[in-house]
Design a protein around this motif. Structure first.
Motif, PDB file in Angstrom:
ATOM      1  N   HIS A 200       0.925  -1.285   0.377  1.00  0.00           N
ATOM      2  CA  HIS A 200      -0.151   0.128   0.243  1.00  0.00           C
ATOM      3  C   HIS A 200       0.383   1.050   0.049  1.00  0.00           C
ATOM      4  N   PHE A 201       1.384   0.785  -0.410  1.00  0.00           N
ATOM      5  CA  PHE A 201       3.051   2.958  -1.256  1.00  0.00           C
ATOM      6  C   PHE A 201       2.236   3.083  -2.211  1.00  0.00           C
ATOM      7  N   SER A 202       2.306   4.497  -1.834  1.00  0.00           N
ATOM      8  CA  SER A 202       1.966   5.316  -3.403  1.00  0.00           C
ATOM      9  C   SER A 202       2.726   6.840  -3.502  1.00  0.00           C
ATOM     10  N   ILE A 203       3.175   7.273  -4.457  1.00  0.00           N
ATOM     11  CA  ILE A 203       3.761   8.480  -5.016  1.00  0.00           C
ATOM     12  C   ILE A 203       2.749   9.558  -5.594  1.00  0.00           C
ATOM     13  N   ASP A 204       2.407  10.817  -4.466  1.00  0.00           N
ATOM     14  CA  ASP A 204       1.309  11.567  -5.686  1.00  0.00           C
ATOM     15  C   ASP A 204       2.455  12.268  -6.113  1.00  0.00           C
ATOM     16  N   ASN A 219       4.601   0.195   5.377  1.00  0.00           N
ATOM     17  CA  ASN A 219       2.871  -0.096   4.711  1.00  0.00           C
ATOM     18  C   ASN A 219       2.272   0.811   4.628  1.00  0.00           C
ATOM     19  N   PHE A 220       1.349   1.449   4.086  1.00  0.00           N
ATOM     20  CA  PHE A 220       0.906   2.481   4.075  1.00  0.00           C
ATOM     21  C   PHE A 220       1.623   3.938   4.337  1.00  0.00           C
ATOM     22  N   VAL A 221       2.248   3.942   3.531  1.00  0.00           N
ATOM     23  CA  VAL A 221       3.422   5.067   3.436  1.00  0.00           C
ATOM     24  C   VAL A 221       2.575   6.124   2.173  1.00  0.00           C
ATOM     25  N   ARG A 222       2.808   6.940   2.617  1.00  0.00           N
ATOM     26  CA  ARG A 222       2.675   7.897   1.343  1.00  0.00           C
ATOM     27  C   ARG A 222       3.238   9.784   0.916  1.00  0.00           C
ATOM     28  N   ILE A 223       3.751   9.625  -0.305  1.00  0.00           N
ATOM     29  CA  ILE A 223       4.539  10.548  -0.469  1.00  0.00           C
ATOM     30  C   ILE A 223       4.737  11.347  -1.394  1.00  0.00           C
ATOM     31  N   PHE A 224       4.951  12.738  -1.305  1.00  0.00           N
ATOM     32  CA  PHE A 224       4.294  13.329  -2.501  1.00  0.00           C
ATOM     33  C   PHE A 224       5.649  13.888  -3.391  1.00  0.00           C
ATOM     34  N   GLN A 225       5.445  14.852  -4.342  1.00  0.00           N
ATOM     35  CA  GLN A 225       6.424  15.085  -5.003  1.00  0.00           C
ATOM     36  C   GLN A 225       8.075  16.087  -4.519  1.00  0.00           C
ATOM     37  N   GLY A 226       9.068  16.090  -4.933  1.00  0.00           N
ATOM     38  CA  GLY A 226       9.867  16.321  -4.413  1.00  0.00           C
ATOM     39  C   GLY A 226      10.363  16.254  -2.983  1.00  0.00           C
ATOM     40  N   VAL A 227      10.404  14.964  -2.502  1.00  0.00           N
ATOM     41  CA  VAL A 227      10.227  14.444  -0.901  1.00  0.00           C
ATOM     42  C   VAL A 227      12.012  13.350  -1.508  1.00  0.00           C
ATOM     43  N   SER A 228      13.144  13.428  -1.088  1.00  0.00           N
ATOM     44  CA  SER A 228      13.513  12.444  -0.654  1.00  0.00           C
ATOM     45  C   SER A 228      14.082  12.376   0.889  1.00  0.00           C
ATOM     46  N   LEU A 229      14.493  10.915   0.391  1.00  0.00           N
ATOM     47  CA  LEU A 229      14.882  10.036   1.517  1.00  0.00           C
ATOM     48  C   LEU A 229      16.831   9.685   1.648  1.00  0.00           C
ATOM     49  N   ALA A 230      17.449  10.816   2.200  1.00  0.00           N
ATOM     50  CA  ALA A 230      18.968  10.733   1.606  1.00  0.00           C
ATOM     51  C   ALA A 230      19.951  10.010   2.492  1.00  0.00           C
TER      52      ALA A 230
END
Length: 297
Positions: A200-204, A219-230
């Protein structure tokens, strides 16, 4: 410049480019039976995977319940043949020192990798179904799940990631990264195949999103544009070389939401149900249920 001077310039340049000191870190010596992995063929492989995973959306549009087994069988056989050759090329390219390895032995290893990958396609489809559900339920602009499958760049990048991650888990060299970078080029979303991402992963939207190699996403994580997991910058080892193979990216627990242009850096933990608002820089753990936002005023 006269002809003699022209020839001398070109000759001198060829001599410099042919000097071993110039190319020794950039040169790959071929064996007779070897070929580089092909981005063009790997695109065909990804398209075949899409046809198998989402029948009717990709590949033969006339597929129906009566013909699905036939079309799936043809696609799987083709996929196995193409993927075996590409994995073989990747194995040879990754092991330049193995100059005496029999071609048949390496190809058998490649075929086993291909079979293992194909055997995992049902599981990949099952988790992608949850990603479709999460994307559709999280976006009121989506008219139906089919629109997510066919149109959404975030989901397209996730599909490539799921394919690449399976090959990465099998320790297939080069191929996973090429497949991930294909999605990066197409969508602007950069997901390293080594990242571990739950269901249940989504990238908006997604443009500019980066998910690093040792990121762990629940699980059930939602991220948006420009997010950086660095990844944090680690000190070099005793020989001055970069330290590799250690966790250095964020861990996101279940039901985390991260809004646009947030940067999370280092081996930090974002607790269950936390919300990270846009345009923030996070380098410390965030407790479960917390809301992190810019300080205004």
């Amino acid at each position: 410049m006269n002809l003699q001077e022209h020839s001398k310039v070109l000759g001198d340049t060829v001599d410099k480019l042919s000097d071993e000191a110039s190319y020794k870190q950039l040169f790959h010596a071929y064996r007779d039976e070897e070929a580089l992995p092909s981005a063009e063929v790997l695109k065909e492989i990804v398209d075949l995977c899409r046809s198998v995973l989402f029948p009717g959306y990709y590949g033969n549009a006339r597929i129906n319940k009566q013909t699905i087994r036939f079309h799936t069988g043809v696609n799987v056989e083709t996929l196995h043949a193409l993927l075996s050759r590409q994995i073989y090329a990747g194995l040879c390219f990754a092991d330049a020192s193995c100059v005496t390895c029999p071609e048949e032995k390496v190809f058998r290893i490649a075929e086993k990798h291909s079979e293992e990958f194909i055997s995992n396609l049902p599981e990949i489809r099952a988790v992608l179904a949850t990603d479709i559900e999460a994307t559709f339920n999280g976006d009121p602009a989506a008219q139906n799940p089919g629109e997510v499958i066919f149109c959404y760049p975030g989901f397209r990048a996730i599909v490539n990631y799921r394919i690449a991650h399976q090959l990465y888990k099998q320790n297939v060299p080069y191929i996973p990264r090429i497949i991930a970078e294909m999605a990066h080029s197409e969508t602007g979303i950069d997901i390293h195949p080594g990242a571990r991402i739950g269901h249940h992963f989504s990238i908006d939207h997604g443009t500019g999103t980066v998910i690093g190699e040792t990121s762990v996403i629940g699980n059930f994580v939602r991220i948006f544009q420009g997010v950086s997991l660095a990844g944090e910058k680690l000190p070099p080892d005793e020989n001055g070389n970069a330290i590799r193979g250690v966790a250095r990216h964020p861990v996101l627990e279940d039901h985390v939401t991260i809004y646009s242009n947030a940067t999370l850096i280092g081996k930090i933990r974002i607790g269950k149900g936390a919300t990270i608002c846009g345009n923030v820089w996070i380098s410390e753990d965030v407790p479960a249920g917390a809301i992190v936002q810019q300080i205004v005023g």
